[in-house]
Design an enzyme around this catalytic site. Structure first.
Site, PDB file in Angstrom:
ATOM      1  N   TYR A 254      -9.410   6.742   6.257  1.00 21.91           N
ATOM      2  CA  TYR A 254     -10.092   7.838   5.562  1.00 21.91           C
ATOM      3  C   TYR A 254     -11.454   7.394   5.039  1.00 21.91           C
ATOM      4  O   TYR A 254     -12.395   8.179   5.008  1.00 21.91           O
ATOM      5  CB  TYR A 254      -9.227   8.341   4.398  1.00 21.91           C
ATOM      6  CG  TYR A 254      -8.189   9.357   4.811  1.00 21.91           C
ATOM      7  CD1 TYR A 254      -7.311   9.092   5.847  1.00 21.91           C
ATOM      8  CD2 TYR A 254      -8.075  10.577   4.157  1.00 21.91           C
ATOM      9  CE1 TYR A 254      -6.349  10.019   6.223  1.00 21.91           C
ATOM     10  CE2 TYR A 254      -7.116  11.502   4.523  1.00 21.91           C
ATOM     11  CZ  TYR A 254      -6.251  11.225   5.555  1.00 21.91           C
ATOM     12  OH  TYR A 254      -5.307  12.140   5.918  1.00 21.91           O
ATOM     13  N   GLU A 255     -11.527   6.163   4.618  1.00 21.16           N
ATOM     14  CA  GLU A 255     -12.789   5.639   4.079  1.00 21.16           C
ATOM     15  C   GLU A 255     -13.875   5.676   5.159  1.00 21.16           C
ATOM     16  O   GLU A 255     -15.014   6.053   4.893  1.00 21.16           O
ATOM     17  CB  GLU A 255     -12.564   4.202   3.583  1.00 21.16           C
ATOM     18  CG  GLU A 255     -13.763   3.568   2.906  1.00 21.16           C
ATOM     19  CD  GLU A 255     -13.401   2.229   2.274  1.00 21.16           C
ATOM     20  OE1 GLU A 255     -12.210   1.835   2.334  1.00 21.16           O
ATOM     21  OE2 GLU A 255     -14.309   1.570   1.737  1.00 21.16           O
TER      22      GLU A 255
ATOM     23  N   GLU B   5       4.947   4.831   3.553  1.00 21.28           N
ATOM     24  CA  GLU B   5       4.414   6.121   4.031  1.00 21.28           C
ATOM     25  C   GLU B   5       5.575   7.096   4.121  1.00 21.28           C
ATOM     26  O   GLU B   5       6.656   6.737   4.554  1.00 21.28           O
ATOM     27  CB  GLU B   5       3.753   5.911   5.406  1.00 21.28           C
ATOM     28  CG  GLU B   5       3.375   7.174   6.148  1.00 21.28           C
ATOM     29  CD  GLU B   5       2.488   8.130   5.361  1.00 21.28           C
ATOM     30  OE1 GLU B   5       1.485   7.697   4.752  1.00 21.28           O
ATOM     31  OE2 GLU B   5       2.821   9.332   5.334  1.00 21.28           O
TER      32      GLU B   5
ATOM     33  N   LYS C  99      -3.890  21.324  -7.955  1.00 19.51           N
ATOM     34  CA  LYS C  99      -3.370  22.240  -8.993  1.00 19.51           C
ATOM     35  C   LYS C  99      -2.842  21.449 -10.191  1.00 19.51           C
ATOM     36  O   LYS C  99      -2.112  20.477 -10.020  1.00 19.51           O
ATOM     37  CB  LYS C  99      -2.222  23.088  -8.419  1.00 19.51           C
ATOM     38  CG  LYS C  99      -2.696  24.060  -7.355  1.00 19.51           C
ATOM     39  CD  LYS C  99      -1.616  25.061  -6.981  1.00 19.51           C
ATOM     40  CE  LYS C  99      -2.166  26.042  -5.966  1.00 19.51           C
ATOM     41  NZ  LYS C  99      -1.335  26.080  -4.749  1.00 19.51           N
TER      42      LYS C  99
ATOM     43  N   ASP D 103      -3.347  11.721  -1.819  1.00 19.43           N
ATOM     44  CA  ASP D 103      -3.433  13.189  -1.830  1.00 19.43           C
ATOM     45  C   ASP D 103      -3.881  13.672  -3.214  1.00 19.43           C
ATOM     46  O   ASP D 103      -3.327  13.225  -4.219  1.00 19.43           O
ATOM     47  CB  ASP D 103      -2.068  13.803  -1.484  1.00 19.43           C
ATOM     48  CG  ASP D 103      -1.628  13.471  -0.059  1.00 19.43           C
ATOM     49  OD1 ASP D 103      -2.427  12.862   0.670  1.00 19.43           O
ATOM     50  OD2 ASP D 103      -0.495  13.811   0.307  1.00 19.43           O
TER      51      ASP D 103
ATOM     52  N   GLU E 275       0.865  -1.184   0.000  1.00 22.43           N
ATOM     53  CA  GLU E 275       0.000   0.000   0.000  1.00 22.43           C
ATOM     54  C   GLU E 275       0.897   1.227   0.000  1.00 22.43           C
ATOM     55  O   GLU E 275       1.747   1.379   0.884  1.00 22.43           O
ATOM     56  CB  GLU E 275      -0.943   0.057   1.206  1.00 22.43           C
ATOM     57  CG  GLU E 275      -1.878   1.282   1.109  1.00 22.43           C
ATOM     58  CD  GLU E 275      -2.807   1.508   2.316  1.00 22.43           C
ATOM     59  OE1 GLU E 275      -3.681   2.388   2.224  1.00 22.43           O
ATOM     60  OE2 GLU E 275      -2.645   0.808   3.336  1.00 22.43           O
TER      61      GLU E 275
HETATM   62  N1  SAH Z   1      -4.306   5.256   2.922  1.00 22.44           N
HETATM   63  C1  SAH Z   1      -4.709   5.869   4.174  1.00 22.44           C
HETATM   64  C2  SAH Z   1      -4.186   7.299   4.311  1.00 22.44           C
HETATM   65  C3  SAH Z   1      -4.669   8.263   3.251  1.00 22.44           C
HETATM   66  S1  SAH Z   1      -3.951   9.902   3.421  1.00 22.44           S
HETATM   67  C4  SAH Z   1      -6.225   5.832   4.296  1.00 22.44           C
HETATM   68  O1  SAH Z   1      -6.912   5.605   3.297  1.00 22.44           O
HETATM   69  O2  SAH Z   1      -6.732   6.029   5.400  1.00 22.44           O
HETATM   70  C5  SAH Z   1      -2.638   9.793   2.245  1.00 22.44           C
HETATM   71  C6  SAH Z   1      -1.353   9.307   2.897  1.00 22.44           C
HETATM   72  O3  SAH Z   1      -0.402   9.100   1.865  1.00 22.44           O
HETATM   73  C7  SAH Z   1      -0.738  10.289   3.867  1.00 22.44           C
HETATM   74  O4  SAH Z   1      -0.385   9.633   5.062  1.00 22.44           O
HETATM   75  C8  SAH Z   1       0.491  10.810   3.114  1.00 22.44           C
HETATM   76  O5  SAH Z   1       1.556  11.180   3.979  1.00 22.44           O
HETATM   77  C9  SAH Z   1       0.847   9.636   2.245  1.00 22.44           C
HETATM   78  N2  SAH Z   1       1.524  10.010   1.000  1.00 22.44           N
HETATM   79  C10 SAH Z   1       1.079  10.934   0.129  1.00 22.44           C
HETATM   80  N3  SAH Z   1       1.922  11.056  -0.914  1.00 22.44           N
HETATM   81  C11 SAH Z   1       2.914  10.169  -0.692  1.00 22.44           C
HETATM   82  C12 SAH Z   1       4.090   9.837  -1.407  1.00 22.44           C
HETATM   83  N4  SAH Z   1       4.397  10.453  -2.548  1.00 22.44           N
HETATM   84  N5  SAH Z   1       4.910   8.893  -0.902  1.00 22.44           N
HETATM   85  C13 SAH Z   1       4.604   8.276   0.271  1.00 22.44           C
HETATM   86  N6  SAH Z   1       3.509   8.559   0.994  1.00 22.44           N
HETATM   87  C14 SAH Z   1       2.669   9.492   0.524  1.00 22.44           C
END
Ligand code: SAH
Length: 212
Positions: free
Chosen positions: A194-195, A68, A121, A117, A43
């Site tokens: 988040y879901e 992460e 933009k 994320d 993941e």
């Molecule tokens: N998957 C989790 C968290 C979603 S928030 C859920 O669904 O509950 C998105 C997470 O991805 C954040 O913790 C952020 O720090 C991480 N993240 C975003 N861009 C990333 C990247 N380029 N590399 C590693 N982690 C990333």
């Protein structure tokens, strides 16, 4: 205060045997690291790790790697492992852009992206985890018939993700714009942090499953 917290998280991660500290050395060696030949599923952007921790508990014959970028968030996943250890789950603190430096060609059996994320933009489109630039990286590490699953509540990001498929040479094998009303899929759905939060607010959850 905040700085001290981050330092604390960094120290805890540096000391943890559950975190792969020089991940580029793991490339091509994930079988040895887990000590078995089970498939490896990852993941990317796992946050606090609820989803992958639960999957690892349900599927002991699959190996999982949670990725992460932020220490403070990864620390929460480590705390879950203290409370409920999983033999088949490891973590990497890294930026996803480097993913092909950490897994060899075809070494990954499945990729999960959950609530990535949105980078709204236009000029940041390349940073979105389902962008064609990232799909090209996944194309290298994912085995030939491997599947990538993506869930989000962000309609713009989901539309963008669908548009990226054809130019990148991928195709959808499953698409829904309302996962939580798809009885079939919900039987096996594992909710992410988040879901839970966004579906409680009433947001529909979008999902695709794609392959090349
Ligand atoms: N998957 C989790 C968290 C979603 S928030 C859920 O669904 O509950 C998105 C997470 O991805 C954040 O913790 C952020 O720090 C991480 N993240 C975003 N861009 C990333 C990247 N380029 N590399 C590693 N982690 C990333």
């Amino acid at each position: 205060m905040r700085l001290r917290n981050i330092q604390g998280a960094r120290d805890a991660i540096a000391d943890s045997p559950l975190v792969i500290h020089e991940p580029e050395k793991a490339k091509g060696n994930w079988r040895e690291i887990f000590g078995n030949g089970n498939p490896v599923r990852i993941e990317i952007g796992m946050g606090k790790g609820k989803f992958i921790h639960e999957l690892a508990g349900k599927n002991p014959d699959v190996n999982y790697v949670g990725i992460e970028k932020y220490s403070s968030v990864l620390l929460r996943a480590l705390q879950k492992m203290e409370a409920e250890p999983r033999e088949n789950l490891l973590f990497i603190r890294m930026e996803a852009e480097e993913i092909a430096e950490v897994f060899a060609d075809g070494e990954v059996d499945r990729i999960y992206l959950n609530f990535s994320d949105p980078w709204p933009k236009d000029r940041h489109a390349k940073r979105r985890l389902p962008s064609r630039e990232f799909l090209a990286r996944y194309d290298r590490i994912l085995k030939k018939d491997g599947v990538l699953e993506f869930k989000t509540d962000n309609r713009e990001l989901f539309d963008f993700a669908l548009e990226e498929l054809a130019p990148a040479g991928w195709e959808a094998v499953f698409v829904t714009r309302d996962l939580h009303h798809d009885e079939n899929k919900m039987e096996t759905n594992v909710m992410t942090e988040y879901e839970e939060k966004f579906s409680l607010k009433g947001n529909p959850i979008y999902k695709y499953e794609i392959k090349r």
